[in-house]
Design an enzyme around this catalytic site. Structure first.
Site, short mmCIF file in Angstrom:
data_model
loop_
_atom_site.label_atom_id
_atom_site.label_comp_id
_atom_site.label_asym_id
_atom_site.label_seq_id
_atom_site.Cartn_x
_atom_site.Cartn_y
_atom_site.Cartn_z
N GLU A 8 0.87 -1.17 0.00
CA GLU A 8 0.00 0.00 0.00
C GLU A 8 0.91 1.22 0.00
OE1 GLU A 8 -3.07 -0.43 -0.55
OE2 GLU A 8 -3.08 -2.60 -0.15
N HIS A 46 -7.83 -3.78 0.05
CA HIS A 46 -6.85 -2.70 0.02
C HIS A 46 -6.04 -2.60 1.31
CE1 HIS A 46 -7.99 -1.36 -3.93
NE2 HIS A 46 -9.24 -1.19 -3.55
#
Length: 226
Positions: A53, A188
């Site tokens: 990320e 995510h």
């Protein structure tokens, strides 16, 4: 800053972990990577599925805020790496909205210089795998270069693989999860995305039993920049 000793062959020898005997591993002058024989069987090699990320989508200017990686042998999890990282800059509300990661979550976390050598230790000697690996490989390459570490890993892309083998309209991770009836532990976030990527990969291998060796995966390889 990572010391010259940490990047030296002597540090590697002193701290090396057992790796596939068919791997060609070189770590001279800040080089880390993995290489394999064409005939090596997929189920006999350690695979590391990884996901980052980041603060944005530009691989040259964005910074990594989370590293996740799971090591598999013969499709079974054997080790896990997960670390939030303080990027040294504030992340935007947009990134927080997508990932759920806030600036408060990162303020007391280690910087990338502290985390990167450990991640290279985890990945070295393994086959790398990621969904849309072009982005993750680019981030790893540029973030490593900032610290004077060159890297040359064998990495394959499940997005490239799905585009060739899965006959659906879209092949992003959400579409592939729906196609294979998979659910996300957390979307995510690195580990959540990795677990789904792993199941997508195993599903594609089951549907295509002729894919058995490293050479069979070459059409889906993601080359390191450089």
């Amino acid at each position: 800053m990572v010391s010259n000793f940490q990047n030296s062959i002597f540090h590697y020898i002193l701290n090396a972990k057992q790796s596939s005997q068919n791997s060609l591993i070189a770590i001279m002058g800040g080089m880390s990577g993995s290489r394999f024989n064409d005939s090596d069987a997929i189920d006999e090699l350690p695979f590391v599925i990884f996901d980052f990320e980041t603060t944005g989508l530009d691989i040259r200017t964005s910074r990594i805020i989370e590293i996740g990686a799971i090591k598999y042998i013969n499709r079974k999890e054997v080790d896990r790496f997960s670390q939030l990282i303080n990027p040294g800059i504030l992340i935007t509300d947009e990134i927080t909205k997508v990932t759920g990661i806030t600036n408060d979550m990162l303020i007391d976390k280690p910087n990338f210089q502290s985390v990167l050598p450990n991640f290279h230790d985890f990945l070295r000697g393994c086959v790398g795998l990621a969904h849309n690996a072009e982005f993750d490989v680019g981030m790893l390459f540029h973030e490593s270069n900032r610290l004077g570490i060159s890297c040359d890993y064998t990495v394959f892309c499940t997005l490239k693989m799905a585009r060739d083998l899965v006959k659906i309209e879209r092949r992003n991770l959400d579409a592939l999860a729906r196609h294979y009836g998979l659910s996300f532990e957390s979307r995510h976030r690195s580990i959540g995305d990795i677990l789904v990527t792993a199941d997508v990969f195993w599903s594609m291998l089951r549907e295509n039993p002729a894919i058995k060796t490293i050479a069979d995966l070459y059409p889906y390889r993601e080359e390191m920049p450089g």
